[in-house]
Design an enzyme around this catalytic site. Structure first.
Site, PDB file in Angstrom:
ATOM      1  N   HIS A 150      19.183 -36.282  -6.633  1.00  0.00           N
ATOM      2  CA  HIS A 150      18.364 -36.641  -5.466  1.00  0.00           C
ATOM      3  C   HIS A 150      16.907 -36.219  -5.639  1.00  0.00           C
ATOM      4  CE1 HIS A 150      21.893 -37.997  -3.403  1.00  0.00           C
ATOM      5  NE2 HIS A 150      22.502 -36.855  -3.640  1.00  0.00           N
TER       6      HIS A 150
ATOM      7  N   LYS B 203      13.967 -14.332 -10.395  1.00  0.00           N
ATOM      8  CA  LYS B 203      13.650 -13.284 -11.389  1.00  0.00           C
ATOM      9  C   LYS B 203      12.664 -13.821 -12.412  1.00  0.00           C
ATOM     10  CE  LYS B 203      14.668 -10.479  -9.865  1.00  0.00           C
ATOM     11  NZ  LYS B 203      15.315 -10.206  -8.625  1.00  0.00           N
TER      12      LYS B 203
ATOM     13  N   ASN C 149      -1.605   1.963   5.621  1.00  0.00           N
ATOM     14  CA  ASN C 149      -0.645   0.960   5.163  1.00  0.00           C
ATOM     15  C   ASN C 149      -0.253   0.153   6.392  1.00  0.00           C
ATOM     16  OD1 ASN C 149       1.501  -0.513   4.128  1.00  0.00           O
ATOM     17  ND2 ASN C 149       2.913   1.220   4.068  1.00  0.00           N
ATOM     18  N   GLY C 150      -0.387  -1.166   6.326  1.00  0.00           N
ATOM     19  CA  GLY C 150      -0.055  -1.996   7.483  1.00  0.00           C
ATOM     20  C   GLY C 150      -1.142  -3.021   7.706  1.00  0.00           C
TER      21      GLY C 150
ATOM     22  N   GLU D 298       9.151 -14.354 -10.875  1.00  0.00           N
ATOM     23  CA  GLU D 298       8.511 -13.091 -10.485  1.00  0.00           C
ATOM     24  C   GLU D 298       7.876 -12.373 -11.674  1.00  0.00           C
ATOM     25  OE1 GLU D 298      10.755 -10.782  -6.890  1.00  0.00           O
ATOM     26  OE2 GLU D 298      11.936 -11.083  -8.687  1.00  0.00           O
TER      27      GLU D 298
ATOM     28  N   LYS E  11       6.832  -4.051  -4.056  1.00  0.00           N
ATOM     29  CA  LYS E  11       8.243  -3.690  -3.993  1.00  0.00           C
ATOM     30  C   LYS E  11       8.735  -3.636  -2.560  1.00  0.00           C
ATOM     31  CE  LYS E  11      12.123  -2.167  -5.636  1.00  0.00           C
ATOM     32  NZ  LYS E  11      12.942  -3.247  -6.231  1.00  0.00           N
TER      33      LYS E  11
ATOM     34  N   TRP F 289      -2.682  -2.712  -1.750  1.00  0.00           N
ATOM     35  CA  TRP F 289      -2.161  -4.039  -2.069  1.00  0.00           C
ATOM     36  C   TRP F 289      -2.872  -4.980  -1.106  1.00  0.00           C
ATOM     37  CZ3 TRP F 289       1.042  -7.761   0.429  1.00  0.00           C
ATOM     38  CH2 TRP F 289       1.652  -8.687  -0.419  1.00  0.00           C
TER      39      TRP F 289
ATOM     40  N   GLU G  13      18.693 -16.801  -7.607  1.00  0.00           N
ATOM     41  CA  GLU G  13      18.249 -15.448  -7.964  1.00  0.00           C
ATOM     42  C   GLU G  13      17.726 -15.433  -9.405  1.00  0.00           C
ATOM     43  OE1 GLU G  13      17.438 -12.897  -6.503  1.00  0.00           O
ATOM     44  OE2 GLU G  13      17.572 -11.278  -7.955  1.00  0.00           O
TER      45      GLU G  13
ATOM     46  N   CYS H 146       0.825  -1.204   0.000  1.00  0.00           N
ATOM     47  CA  CYS H 146       0.000   0.000   0.000  1.00  0.00           C
ATOM     48  C   CYS H 146       0.860   1.254   0.000  1.00  0.00           C
ATOM     49  CB  CYS H 146      -0.879   0.038   1.246  1.00  0.00           C
ATOM     50  SG  CYS H 146      -1.994  -1.352   1.356  1.00  0.00           S
TER      51      CYS H 146
ATOM     52  N   ARG I 179       5.465   0.252  -6.029  1.00  0.00           N
ATOM     53  CA  ARG I 179       5.398  -0.563  -4.823  1.00  0.00           C
ATOM     54  C   ARG I 179       4.504  -1.788  -5.015  1.00  0.00           C
ATOM     55  NH1 ARG I 179       6.653   2.506  -0.037  1.00  0.00           N
ATOM     56  NH2 ARG I 179       5.062   1.480   1.185  1.00  0.00           N
TER      57      ARG I 179
HETATM   58  C1  G6P Z   1       9.872  -7.864  -1.992  1.00  0.00           C
HETATM   59  C2  G6P Z   1      10.425  -7.382  -3.315  1.00  0.00           C
HETATM   60  C3  G6P Z   1      11.760  -8.066  -3.599  1.00  0.00           C
HETATM   61  C4  G6P Z   1      12.710  -7.847  -2.449  1.00  0.00           C
HETATM   62  C5  G6P Z   1      12.107  -8.272  -1.107  1.00  0.00           C
HETATM   63  C6  G6P Z   1      12.946  -7.794   0.067  1.00  0.00           C
HETATM   64  O1  G6P Z   1       9.523  -9.200  -2.088  1.00  0.00           O
HETATM   65  O2  G6P Z   1       9.522  -7.645  -4.358  1.00  0.00           O
HETATM   66  O3  G6P Z   1      12.316  -7.538  -4.781  1.00  0.00           O
HETATM   67  O4  G6P Z   1      13.882  -8.561  -2.674  1.00  0.00           O
HETATM   68  O5  G6P Z   1      10.819  -7.687  -0.938  1.00  0.00           O
HETATM   69  O6  G6P Z   1      12.923  -6.400   0.083  1.00  0.00           O
HETATM   70  P1  G6P Z   1      14.044  -5.481   0.690  1.00  0.00           P
HETATM   71  O7  G6P Z   1      13.560  -4.076   0.440  1.00  0.00           O
HETATM   72  O8  G6P Z   1      14.105  -5.796   2.156  1.00  0.00           O
HETATM   73  O9  G6P Z   1      15.318  -5.786   0.003  1.00  0.00           O
END
Ligand code: G6P
Length: 609
Positions: free
Chosen positions: A505, A486, A99-100, A489, A604, A74, A482, A2, A27
């Site tokens: 395994h 990516k 937000n929260g 996501e 985000k 969100w 990673e 949010c 975000r």
């Molecule tokens: C969310 C974002 C990711 C990020 C993660 C941790 O899931 O979409 O891209 O890696 O949060 O966020 P931070 O701001 O703590 O790195």
């Protein structure tokens, strides 16, 4: 997650609020709304989907106002819908954006239903606005009512609140979720982060935990959690309004991938004197603390967690420093054992990730004496709550899928390995070698970025795929993780990463002609082992795609597609091998037509648990 924007001014704040919401789009959100006070009445509009949709509603039926609040939602409690979108109102008088998460909302809702309040949404937020409305009867004014109402809330919140009966005040407060005040000339704004307000001001006050503020034309009053009047310093942001522009790029993510050479150069700048890393870069008392440290505990989420996993190899292999890495949401509830002389390192792009913050607080409760954060957002909660800080200086990262924040995190982690390693087994010669490698990175990444075209071609093979497997070994196993993260996501293709040795395994059962197996194969001591794992895939008809040092050829029977990565030194190789995997995920997502910068369901900055 949010996003909140609000403002009180002697001009119509609605265009400022809408622009603020656009700047918070990154975000992640599913609906948007705004409310203003005008002529002693509340006016509100909400829309499912994009801010653009809300802006169109406002254009068709203008609703100007000198006082207003706005929100991108969100979903946490209740599905994405117009009815669940904020602002929420009570008695057509009070409106709130939140937000929260309010953890005791069910109890409050039961109380309020018994008192005759009607609920029009499934959100946890609606109880806040009813609580404020109820408190107004006895409290006398909005500020006092909010103060009374928040006493009853447990959980996390950043709030913006307005009342039709008090057109001269915007009340804001925060506990557990971020909120900044933007200071204009006689006018004041609130937002979830500074980026939202850059077009109107570069001067900000950062609210502390439990603060409540009353913003009026020409004045702002702030009270701390104990109700005492406090001053919060005004800080100048160094970001320019266009720091969050897409420029000529089609997506923020691509722009941010291409910004990595500059971002890394910025991260290194000013931190060395005569090629020697200055420990003062971590904070003025860093050297003293580092002298006491016997081990490292890394805490992070998502991509930042992957950076920590790479660093574990570095801490232990290069410097022989014991290092543990854990996902913050697990650590905070696991009752872990932690020695007091362990350096607790949090890694976070945003500095506001609720789980990472809570994990840091938990580590302190467990007796950890030293904390350090590697973070990209100055003034964020993690920065404020850590003893030592090293900023990643990647610049604003807008794409939800983290790219330049990750590689700059790896760079800062290597700096930490060097600083602590001096006290362990990292000798001066190796330190000098790593220093030279780090400074060569921007140029090397520039070269890797030239792989963009072959990778775009390669991505075409993924358009019809539903699954992908990523393999790596050693410090490149977290890079494979990673790469898989990516891809899932942003392209929504199910992707998993495995340490290549673990293939036999279980995951080998998945291999067939339809399963792309992406292998990260730098030229190091594990290459031979990795080639054997590739053979295992090839023998079962898997589709092997290998990212490999340009000087080598995969020694594997059967068809292999190779992307030739420029030669790179061992220590920094994980940083380089990240880039082609970012490009692969990006191009696959573009081909699949997904919302690259704001993938579905993701946020985000995850400021709730
Ligand atoms: C969310 C974002 C990711 C990020 C993660 C941790 O899931 O979409 O891209 O890696 O949060 O966020 P931070 O701001 O703590 O790195």
């Amino acid at each position: 997650m949010c996003g909140i924007v609000g403002g009180i001014a002697q001009r119509n704040v609605v265009p400022i609020l809408l622009e603020g919401l656009r700047r918070l789009e990154y975000r992640g959100y599913d609906s948007a709304g705004l409310a203003v006070v005008n002529g002693g009445e509340l006016h509100r509009k909400r829309e499912l989907g994009k801010v653009q949709g809300l802006a169109a509603l406002v254009e068709a039926d203008p609703m100007p106002g000198l006082l207003g609040i706005a929100h991108t939602r969100w979903a946490t409690h209740g599905k994405p819908s117009t009815a669940n979108a904020h602002p929420h109102t009570s008695g057509d008088k009070v409106a709130v954006v939140h937000n929260g998460i309010i953890e005791n909302y069910a109890v409050l809702k039961a109380e309020q239903l018994a008192q005759g309040y009607e609920f029009t949404s499934q959100t946890d937020t609606e109880v806040i606005v009813h609580e404020v409305f109820g408190a107004l009867r006895t409290a006398g004014n909005l500020l006092a009512a909010v103060r009374q109402a928040v006493q009853k809330l447990s959980g996390a919140y950043a709030l913006g609140i307005i009342s039709a009966d008090e057109p001269d005040v915007l009340v804001a407060c925060r506990k557990g979720s971020p909120l900044v005040i933007g200071v204009g000339i006689g006018e004041y704004f609130i937002a979830s982060d500074v980026a939202a307000l850059l077009p109107v001001t570069q001067r900000f006050m950062f609210l502390e935990e439990g603060d409540i503020a009353a913003l009026r034309i020409g004045s702002v009053e702030i009270y701390n959690a104990d109700g005492q009047r406090v001053e919060r310093p005004i800080r100048e942001s160094l970001l320019s309004p266009d720091a969050v522009d897409k420029g000529a790029y089609r997506h923020y993510m691509l722009k941010e991938i291409y910004e990595q050479p500059t971002a890394i150069a910025q991260t290194l700048e000013g931190r060395f004197i005569n090629h020697r890393l200055q420990e003062s870069a971590f904070g003025h008392n860093a050297a003293q603390m580092f002298d006491e440290v016997k081990a490292v505990q890394i805490l992070a989420c998502g991509t930042s967690y992957h950076a920590g996993l790479v660093a574990r190899y570095w801490f232990e292999e290069l410097a022989r420093i014991p290092c543990q890495v854990e996902v913050a949401s697990e650590f905070r509830y696991r009752k872990p054992m932690l020695a007091a002389d362990t350096l607790v390192v949090t890694i976070s792009q945003s500095g506001e990730t609720a789980d990472t913050l809570a994990a840091l607080q938990e580590a302190k409760k467990l007796g950890a004496k030293y904390s350090l954060t590697l973070c990209n957002v100055p003034e964020s909660s993690l920065v404020r709550e850590s003893d030592l800080v090293l900023m990643t200086r990647a610049g604003p990262e807008i794409g939800v899928a983290s790219t330049k924040a990750f590689t700059t995190q790896l760079v800062t982690l290597m700096l930490l390995v060097m600083a602590l390693g001096r006290r362990f087994q990292l000798d001066a010669a190796l330190e000098a070698k790593i220093t030279a490698q780090l400074f060569s990175l921007p140029q090397k990444i520039d070269k890797v970025l030239r792989l963009n075209d072959p990778i775009r071609l390669l991505s075409e093979q993924f358009a019809e795929k539903n699954n992908a497997l990523f393999l790596g070994r050693g410090a490149h196993y977290p890079i494979a993780m990673e790469g898989a993260l990516k891809l899932k996501e942003i392209s929504y293709i199910h992707a998993e990463a495995y340490p290549a040795g673990e293939l036999k395994h279980g995951p080998l059962a998945l291999i067939d002609a339809d399963m792309p197996v992406i292998t990260v194969a730098p030229n190091n001591s594990l290459l031979e082992k990795l080639q054997s794992n590739m053979e295992e895939v090839s023998a079962r008809g898997g589709q092997l795609i290998v990212f490999m040092d340009e000087t080598l050829v995969p020694a594997v029977n059967g068809a292999v597609q190779m992307i030739k990565v420029p030669q790179v030194d061992n220590e920094i190789s994980p940083i380089l091998y990240t880039i082609p995997l970012q490009l692969l995920a990006y191009h696959v997502a573009v081909l699949k037509g997904t919302d690259v910068d704001q993938p579905r369901n993701l946020a985000k900055s995850v400021t709730v648990e």
